[in-house]
Enzyme design. Structure first.
Site, short mmCIF file in Angstrom:
data_model
loop_
_atom_site.label_atom_id
_atom_site.label_comp_id
_atom_site.label_asym_id
_atom_site.label_seq_id
_atom_site.Cartn_x
_atom_site.Cartn_y
_atom_site.Cartn_z
N SER A 28 0.82 -1.21 0.00
CA SER A 28 0.00 0.00 0.00
C SER A 28 0.86 1.26 0.00
CB SER A 28 -0.86 -0.02 1.27
OG SER A 28 -1.54 1.20 1.39
N GLY A 61 -4.26 3.71 1.67
CA GLY A 61 -5.22 3.55 2.77
C GLY A 61 -6.50 4.33 2.54
N GLU A 167 2.32 0.12 12.00
CA GLU A 167 2.86 1.47 11.82
C GLU A 167 2.36 2.48 12.85
OE1 GLU A 167 3.30 -0.54 9.38
OE2 GLU A 167 5.11 0.18 8.41
N TYR A 169 -0.76 2.95 13.77
CA TYR A 169 -2.12 3.46 13.53
C TYR A 169 -3.10 2.89 14.57
CZ TYR A 169 -0.60 5.54 9.11
OH TYR A 169 0.03 6.32 8.16
N ARG A 217 -2.31 -6.44 8.41
CA ARG A 217 -0.94 -5.90 8.48
C ARG A 217 -0.58 -5.73 9.94
NH1 ARG A 217 1.54 -1.53 5.12
NH2 ARG A 217 3.70 -1.47 5.83
N HIS A 255 5.24 5.10 13.01
CA HIS A 255 5.69 6.31 12.32
C HIS A 255 6.49 7.23 13.24
CE1 HIS A 255 4.11 5.46 8.49
NE2 HIS A 255 2.84 5.60 8.78
N ALA A 313 6.61 -1.89 -2.39
CA ALA A 313 5.70 -0.79 -2.71
C ALA A 313 6.40 0.16 -3.68
CB ALA A 313 5.26 -0.10 -1.43
N CYS A 337 14.28 1.18 -7.64
CA CYS A 337 13.89 2.15 -6.61
C CYS A 337 15.12 2.34 -5.72
CB CYS A 337 12.72 1.61 -5.80
SG CYS A 337 12.50 2.55 -4.26
N GLN A 342 12.22 10.83 -2.39
CA GLN A 342 12.13 12.22 -2.82
C GLN A 342 10.85 12.57 -3.57
OE1 GLN A 342 16.69 12.52 -3.74
NE2 GLN A 342 15.72 14.39 -4.39
N CYS A 344 8.18 10.29 -3.76
CA CYS A 344 7.02 9.53 -3.26
C CYS A 344 6.63 10.05 -1.87
CB CYS A 344 7.27 8.03 -3.31
SG CYS A 344 8.77 7.47 -2.54
N LYS A 424 24.40 5.44 0.45
CA LYS A 424 23.75 5.82 -0.81
C LYS A 424 24.16 4.86 -1.94
CE LYS A 424 22.46 10.56 -0.34
NZ LYS A 424 22.42 11.86 -0.98
N ARG A 565 25.55 29.88 6.76
CA ARG A 565 25.36 31.29 7.12
C ARG A 565 23.96 31.54 7.66
NH1 ARG A 565 26.90 33.82 1.52
NH2 ARG A 565 25.29 32.30 1.07
N ASP A 662 18.30 18.73 -8.04
CA ASP A 662 18.50 17.34 -7.64
C ASP A 662 18.08 16.44 -8.78
OD1 ASP A 662 15.73 17.01 -7.51
OD2 ASP A 662 15.70 17.69 -5.43
P1 NAP Z 1 22.42 23.50 -1.61
O1 NAP Z 1 21.54 22.47 -1.06
O2 NAP Z 1 21.88 24.63 -2.34
O3 NAP Z 1 23.31 24.02 -0.39
C1 NAP Z 1 24.32 24.95 -0.56
C2 NAP Z 1 24.90 25.31 0.81
O4 NAP Z 1 25.91 26.28 0.59
C3 NAP Z 1 23.90 25.92 1.74
O5 NAP Z 1 24.10 25.34 3.01
C4 NAP Z 1 24.22 27.40 1.74
O6 NAP Z 1 23.98 27.83 3.06
C5 NAP Z 1 25.68 27.44 1.37
N1 NAP Z 1 26.05 28.58 0.53
C6 NAP Z 1 25.38 29.09 -0.52
N2 NAP Z 1 26.05 30.12 -1.05
C7 NAP Z 1 27.17 30.26 -0.34
C8 NAP Z 1 28.26 31.16 -0.39
N3 NAP Z 1 28.35 32.10 -1.32
N4 NAP Z 1 29.24 31.02 0.52
C9 NAP Z 1 29.19 30.08 1.48
N5 NAP Z 1 28.17 29.20 1.57
C10 NAP Z 1 27.18 29.29 0.69
O7 NAP Z 1 23.47 22.86 -2.59
P2 NAP Z 1 24.25 21.51 -2.47
O8 NAP Z 1 24.54 21.13 -1.07
O9 NAP Z 1 25.40 21.68 -3.39
O10 NAP Z 1 23.26 20.45 -3.04
C11 NAP Z 1 22.82 20.54 -4.37
C12 NAP Z 1 21.52 19.82 -4.57
O11 NAP Z 1 21.65 18.45 -4.44
C13 NAP Z 1 20.46 20.26 -3.59
O12 NAP Z 1 19.24 20.36 -4.23
C14 NAP Z 1 20.41 19.16 -2.67
O13 NAP Z 1 19.13 19.06 -2.07
C15 NAP Z 1 20.70 17.98 -3.56
N6 NAP Z 1 21.25 16.94 -2.73
C16 NAP Z 1 20.45 16.39 -1.82
C17 NAP Z 1 20.95 15.47 -0.98
C18 NAP Z 1 20.07 14.87 0.07
O14 NAP Z 1 18.89 15.13 0.13
N7 NAP Z 1 20.59 14.06 0.94
C19 NAP Z 1 22.25 15.09 -1.05
C20 NAP Z 1 23.07 15.67 -2.02
C21 NAP Z 1 22.55 16.62 -2.84
P3 NAP Z 1 24.10 29.34 3.53
O15 NAP Z 1 23.70 30.16 2.34
O16 NAP Z 1 23.19 29.43 4.70
O17 NAP Z 1 25.51 29.50 3.93
FE1 SF4 Z 2 11.89 4.80 -4.88
FE2 SF4 Z 2 10.28 6.84 -4.16
FE3 SF4 Z 2 12.83 7.30 -4.77
FE4 SF4 Z 2 11.10 6.54 -6.67
S1 SF4 Z 2 11.05 8.44 -5.49
S2 SF4 Z 2 13.19 5.82 -6.39
S3 SF4 Z 2 9.81 5.17 -5.54
S4 SF4 Z 2 12.04 6.06 -3.09
#
Ligand code: NAP
Ligand code: SF4
Length: 677
Positions: A28, A61, A167, A169, A217, A255, A313, A337, A342, A344, A424, A565, A662
């Site tokens: 589900s 659900g 979960e 519920y 379940r 949850h 799922a 998957c 992100q 879902c 990852k 910052r 992303d």
């Molecule tokens: P981001 O998510 O945009 O983060 C950039 C970071 O740099 C922020 O913390 C920002 O914080 C800082 N920053 C921005 N301009 C700056 C400057 N001029 N000087 C110093 N610091 C600065 O970018 P990213 O970390 O490169 O990630 C890129 C994308 O990949 C994002 O969309 C992220 O969500 C995705 N991603 C996601 C994951 C996850 O979900 N686990 C993992 C990897 C990547 P301040 O401005 O507050 O300093």
């Molecule tokens: Fe799997 Fe959801 Fe990521 Fe798609 S978005 S890969 S269904 S976890």
């Protein structure tokens, strides 16, 4: 079937009055589709999965009544009109040779509503609303409403129902003394506390007759303080069987549990051992679930005797044809998957329609179609990252001839960095899948080749997917020998000191912190260590499956400070359902998080910062290495050159908008563009 690699998975399962064609249940998921009331669209989603070979589907659900809905307005079978609408769905699934059961979900105190009800007025930590304690009549009403929901499901053509008892519920809330403080016949002893779930199953069976599937379940490990013991789980399972359940499905964790249960960092099949403990103690089939995402994993689980069936799922969002491809020996074509949540669960919890990062068609089957092109074109795509690969795949699927260039010697772009981060590893499979599919679709791959404008003349369409480059934060001293870019760190090329400051606490800053705070193998590949890290124990030994000593994290080999910052909570913009895991994981490793800083300079002593607008309170963060993770900017020099030469190009992915790029947005944009060319 004997020559298949998946003999257990593809074996039929005889339920007496009906037979399931294999051992795969589509678990589900709340997609939000039912709430759109676009019934042909709901039907298209489920029917495509039925055509893809899954034996039995469980819907998202459905609320049995208003007070039990997960949120106000949650879908359910309340009227004859609802029954007729659901018939559209069940007919479509049956036409596709599938079977479908409707999940009855009573949220109890998890309902996001001031009208929520529960065994006792104990507010959940994940909801602002304390539940109203039900009296005897109130409990009878809830049972009656669940029975009516099951009868209506039968009228609507469903093959069965799944009664959601896990979960955390409603039904689960009666089982545990923390949420059930009653002293009447619905509380107190375990026999009294389990009375409600058993009674619901008994009365539903009475109402629907013998030839209707009832899945119960059952929470096999609660992962919350005061949760059930294994003996209680067995007692409930046996009582539910005696009350008329056809199949038992596994639920893992409430949850509100603070232990990840389905995130990508959870080991594959990481909870199948819990279900296995029930095998042999009941006479009806038992299903296991959580982090089973590929047919070989599912086959292993069944071959090891952990369960009679597997529930997956999210893998059915990523690939509707999972079972068919496995059966046809094309498992390497299954879109994996990656358990990122992100598109879902993060969507669900933001009130958005579910989809899938890997497969943007999920829940958009009627609107995003990859039809054969009537005028095949020659298409050049520059950049084999997520956006470029997705565009290439869809364009080639539609019959276009695609040439895909990348200046590096491998496909995958930034996905190759993600796959280096402990926890990852699923990204490895994603990049491999893209590579396999691009070969099957005969995409002309030109790696190690950065094309110039002249190379792109003569194509009918040019797509620029050249991605991003790191933002220059312009900090004094950033050219020093103790400063590294995240690219060097994640490529494993650079020596990183014992004391580290990470500039930028976005997705990549968190990833780098995770990478640098681990040594040795990733816990995702070592279930024993993973359980120790998070404090998961055997529920036979410890109530709820919580280790009494709590989490025992492996210490970080480095002292790490993660900075930003902004004054907001670090990691606030990470995934809604996974951000807490990243924060908790780093906290367990002793990573310090500092917000609201101004970067003054970097020198041999480390990173100098100050706080506040006046910047008059400088501080030295004494570190050996500073890693820059300050976000990215667009890389569009090729796009600019093409524009100057008068060539119109489509610009997608990071090259289009770098901010918070992303893989989800990149793949979606690439796929949608290619669907329209
Ligand atoms: P981001 O998510 O945009 O983060 C950039 C970071 O740099 C922020 O913390 C920002 O914080 C800082 N920053 C921005 N301009 C700056 C400057 N001029 N000087 C110093 N610091 C600065 O970018 P990213 O970390 O490169 O990630 C890129 C994308 O990949 C994002 O969309 C992220 O969500 C995705 N991603 C996601 C994951 C996850 O979900 N686990 C993992 C990897 C990547 P301040 O401005 O507050 O300093
Ligand atoms: Fe799997 Fe959801 Fe990521 Fe798609 S978005 S890969 S269904 S976890």
């Amino acid at each position: 079937m004997t020559d298949t690699a998946y003999p257990h998975l593809l074996a039929p399962l005889d339920l007496g009055f009906t037979t399931l064609k294999n051992r795969v249940l589509m678990g589900s998921m709340h997609t939000g589709l039912e709430e759109t009331k676009d019934w042909p669209r709901v039907a298209a989603f489920y029917a495509e999965r039925a055509r893809g070979g899954v034996a039995l589907i469980v819907t998202g659900g459905m609320a049995p009544n208003k007070e039990g809905g997960v949120f106000p307005g949650a879908a359910g079978l309340f009227t004859d009109r609802d029954v007729a609408n659901h018939k559209v769905v069940t007919d479509a699934v049956h036409e596709a040779d599938g079977k479908i059961a409707m999940q009855i979900l009573h949220a109890g105190r998890y309902a996001y509503s001031p009208d929520c009800v529960g065994p006792s007025p104990v507010k959940s930590p994940i909801s602002p609303f304390p539940p109203r304690e039900l009296d005897e009549d109130g409990i009878e009403k809830q049972i009656g409403d669940m029975v009516v929901a099951a009868q209506r499901a039968r009228q609507a053509g469903y093959d069965g129902v799944e009664i959601m008892g896990s979960e955390g519920y409603f039904l689960n809330q009666f089982l545990v003394t923390h949420t059930n403080k009653r002293t009447d016949r619905w509380g107190g002893s375990y026999e009294n506390r389990m009375r409600l779930p058993v009674e619901v199953v008994r009365r539903v069976r009475q109402a629907v007759g013998d030839d209707f599937i009832i899945i119960y379940r059952l929470s096999m490990i609660d992962l919350v303080p005061g949760g059930s013991t294994h003996d209680e789980v067995v007692q409930l399972a046996q009582a539910v069987e005696a009350a008329g359940a056809t199949i038992l499905n596994t639920g893992i964790g409430w949850h509100e549990a603070r232990i990840p249960t389905i995130a990508t960092s959870v080991p594959r099949k990481g909870f199948a051992w819990v279900t296995k403990k029930l095998m042999g103690k009941v006479g009806i089939p038992v299903i296991t679930s959580n982090r089973i995402n590929m047919p070989d994993v599912a086959e292993e689980v069944l071959a090891e005797g952990c369960a009679d069936m597997v529930s997956m799922a999210r893998p059915f969002l990523a690939d509707a044809h999972f079972v068919q491809k496995a059966a046809e020996g094309r498992a390497d074509e299954i879109a994996p998957c990656i358990a990122c949540n992100q598109a879902c669960l993060d969507h669900t919890f933001s009130g958005k329609l579910t989809s899938c990062l890997v497969n943007p068609r999920a829940c958009h089957e009627t609107e995003l179609r990859y039809e054969p092109s009537s005028t095949p074109k020659r298409i050049a795509i520059v950049g084999a990252g997520a956006a470029g690969m997705a565009a290439a795949m869809v364009a080639a699927e539609r019959g276009h001839r695609v040439v895909l260039f990348d200046k590096s010697g491998q496909v995958g772009g930034q996905l190759n960095m993600a796959k280096e981060v402990p926890g990852k590893e699923e990204f490895v499979g994603l990049v491999d899948w893209f590579a396999t599919m691009m070969a099957r679709r005969q995409i002309d791959l030109r790696l190690g080749h950065a094309p110039e404008v002249a190379d792109l003349l003569g194509f009918d369409e040019v797509i620029v997917a050249t991605g991003v480059r790191p933002r220059d934060p312009g900090i004094k001293g950033q050219d020093g020998p103790n400063v590294l870019s995240y690219i060097d760190v994640l490529a494993g090329k650079a020596q990183v000191g014992r004391r580290v400051a990470i500039i930028g606490a976005g997705g990549i800053g968190f990833d780098v912190a995770e990478y640098l705070s681990h040594d040795g193998e990733s816990l995702t590949g070592n279930p024993d260590l993973w359980r120790k890290e998070w404090g998961v124990a055997d529920p036979q030994a410890h109530r709820g499956g919580l280790a009494p000593e709590g989490p025992q994290p492996h210490p970080s080999p480095r002292e790490i400070v993660l900075l930003q910052r902004k004054a907001e909570k670090p990691g606030k913009r990470l995934g809604k359902t996974t951000g807490w895991i990243h924060r908790a994981s780093l906290k367990m490793k002793g990573v310090k998080m500092v917000t609201g800083v101004t970067y003054e300079k970097i020198d041999a002593d480390g990173l100098h910062v100050s706080f506040g607008e006046s910047r008059d309170n400088p501080a030295l963060i004494a570190v050996d290495t500073v890693v820059l993770c300050a976000g990215q900017v667009v890389e569009r020099s090729l796009a600019d050159q093409l524009a100057e030469a008068g060539i119109t190009a489509h610009v997608i992915g990071g090259a289009d908008v770098a901010a918070e790029l992303d893989a989800k947005r990149a793949i979606d944009q690439g796929s949608r563009l290619a669907a329209a060319l």
